[in-house]
Design a protein around this motif. Structure first.
Motif, PDB file in Angstrom:
ATOM      1  N   GLN A  91      41.801  38.536  35.522  1.00 52.93           N
ATOM      2  CA  GLN A  91      41.347  37.441  36.369  1.00 52.93           C
ATOM      3  C   GLN A  91      40.086  36.838  35.743  1.00 52.93           C
ATOM      4  OE1 GLN A  91      42.530  36.078  39.235  1.00 52.93           O
ATOM      5  NE2 GLN A  91      44.325  37.434  39.362  1.00 52.93           N
ATOM      6  N   GLN A 133      44.622  34.741  35.119  1.00 53.24           N
ATOM      7  CA  GLN A 133      44.568  33.643  36.082  1.00 53.24           C
ATOM      8  C   GLN A 133      43.151  33.092  36.110  1.00 53.24           C
ATOM      9  OE1 GLN A 133      46.178  34.406  39.988  1.00 53.24           O
ATOM     10  NE2 GLN A 133      45.263  32.563  40.862  1.00 53.24           N
ATOM     11  N   LEU A 190      47.672  29.788  35.385  1.00 61.56           N
ATOM     12  CA  LEU A 190      48.068  31.081  34.841  1.00 61.56           C
ATOM     13  C   LEU A 190      48.335  30.890  33.350  1.00 61.56           C
ATOM     14  CD1 LEU A 190      48.674  34.023  35.487  1.00 61.56           C
ATOM     15  CD2 LEU A 190      51.032  33.369  35.985  1.00 61.56           C
ATOM     16  N   ALA A 244      49.871  28.950  38.915  1.00 65.44           N
ATOM     17  CA  ALA A 244      49.721  30.343  39.353  1.00 65.44           C
ATOM     18  C   ALA A 244      50.756  30.647  40.430  1.00 65.44           C
ATOM     19  CB  ALA A 244      48.302  30.582  39.871  1.00 65.44           C
ATOM     20  N   SER A 296      51.419  36.110  40.198  1.00 66.93           N
ATOM     21  CA  SER A 296      50.173  36.747  39.786  1.00 66.93           C
ATOM     22  C   SER A 296      50.313  37.139  38.317  1.00 66.93           C
ATOM     23  CB  SER A 296      49.891  37.983  40.630  1.00 66.93           C
ATOM     24  OG  SER A 296      50.837  39.001  40.324  1.00 66.93           O
TER      25      SER A 296
END
Length: 400
Positions: free
Chosen positions: A309, A337, A342, A384, A387
């Motif tokens: 992330q 992300q 993404l 996105a 995930s």
């Protein structure tokens, strides 16, 4: 035809008149024509005057087919009423000083170096002239600036005369006239003779001062930036404020500021280099850590993956390359992300019998994205919709 007070008296700030016509242009703008006006319209590099007509703001003034149009937001309810016009004097006088300063500086360059001015622009904060020369030295600029300020200090008169083109030809004109009749000559005796329709003060001393700020090459010429009058003080104040702040930041007096800044830049370069070296070491350790999680998926091949992330994709590119340089048998996929995006990096060593470029369309279609690359390295991104972990799991199923 509208009587143009700005040619009779550039210092006139209020006047009374009547509306000869009120109209609306195709774009919806309302305008009025006046029997008399002191509002100068845009022209010759000088911007229009601002002010009010019976308290109604005039937001633009243009000369269209010989008509001086005063643009207003809404029409007059009673266009037959007497009109009182008021000029924004601070704006008008600033334009007078700047425009005359341009005449003086252009004449100074012509006299000192033979450099002719081919265009002029009076902006809100600075002025520019384009000089018909390919290059210029600081010494040449200072010589012209000194001559211009000398002329200002002598308080020479600035005269305006209407004449024919033949009459104007008897003067040593600085440039060719743009009109054949009704020539308005602006004269600084013994120094400059120039056809011009702008507004000017009575004496050169009213210009105050001229300061050249900078110059650059522009389409084969030199575009020079400068200021006159109160704009010189405004520039001085602005730069003084910056110097005061930098003095505190650099902890150095003005005469030592350049040296202190150079030392700071060298220190930052050293720190940046050390930081990059540390990042590379961390990537090496991270690559080793990821190799411990490798999964065998074909004869002599392993699969490595990780989801992140909020991490720069550039770091993941370096990490993937680090892994395959250490492990010929590895296939690695790293997903991250960043906000609503993404992103993905995929790489493989020399041993695995996998063509990543062929897999790319299947992978990026999962996130409505785009990507590509080569047989051994792909990258791209999309929405996105999944995930990072879910995307990695789908890729793992494709491979295994």
């Amino acid at each position: 035809m509208t009587k143009k007070y700005y040619y009779e008296d550039a210092y006139l700030t209020t006047f009374e008149t009547t509306i000869s016509h009120q109209g609306q242009e195709e774009d919806g703008r309302w305008f009025v024509l006046l029997e008399q006006t002191a509002f100068y319209p845009t022209g010759g590099g000088q911007p229009f005057d601002e002010g009010v007509l019976n308290g109604i703001p005039v937001n633009n003034v243009e000369e269209v087919d010989g008509q001086v149009r005063h643009y207003i937001d809404n029409p007059f309810e009673n266009p037959s009423a007497n009109i009182k016009g008021e000029i924004d004097w601070n704006r008008r006088y600033d334009h007078m000083r700047q425009h005359s300063g341009q005449h003086i500086l252009s004449a100074a360059f012509a006299e000192a170096h033979g450099y002719e001015t081919i265009s002029f622009h009076l902006g809100k904060e600075i002025l520019t002239i384009d000089l018909d020369v390919a290059g210029m030295t600081e010494e040449e600029a200072l010589q012209a600036e000194d001559l211009a300020n000398k002329i200002i200090g002598e308080a020479r008169p600035i005269e305006t005369k209407w004449m024919t083109a033949d009459e104007a030809a008897t003067y040593p004109l600085r440039k060719q006239l743009s009109v054949a009749e009704d020539v308005r000559l602006v004269i600084i005796p013994g120094f400059d003779y120039n056809g011009c329709g702008g507004t000017h003060p009575r004496f050169t001393s009213e210009v105050g001062a001229i300061k050249i700020l900078d110059w650059e090459k522009h389409k084969g010429h030199i575009r020079l930036q400068f200021v006159c009058g109160s704009r010189v003080l405004a520039q001085l104040h602005q730069k003084h404020q910056v110097i005061k702040e930098l003095t505190g930041i650099l902890q150095a007096p003005q005469d030592k500021m350049e040296e202190a800044a150079q030392q700071l830049l060298e220190k930052m370069k050293t720190q940046d280099k050390e930081m990059e070296e540390m990042k590379q070491k961390l990537l090496t350790y991270e690559a080793k850590e990821l190799s411990l999680t490798a999964i065998a998926f074909a004869e002599g091949s392993t699969f490595m993956q990780k989801a992140y992330q909020n991490r720069p994709i550039q770091e993941l590119q370096k990490l993937a390359r680090q892994i395959i340089s250490d492990h010929d048998e590895a296939v690695v996929f790293l997903a991250v992300q960043n906000g609503d995006k993404l992103q993905l990096v995929g790489a493989k060593g020399k041993q695995p019998d996998v063509h990543l470029k062929e897999l790319a369309p299947k992978i990026f279609s999962m996130i409505n994205g785009k990507g590509g690359g080569k047989e051994d390295f792909i990258q791209g991104g999309g929405e996105a919709a999944l995930s990072p972990e879910e995307l990695i799991n789908h890729i793992q199923k494709l491979l295994l």
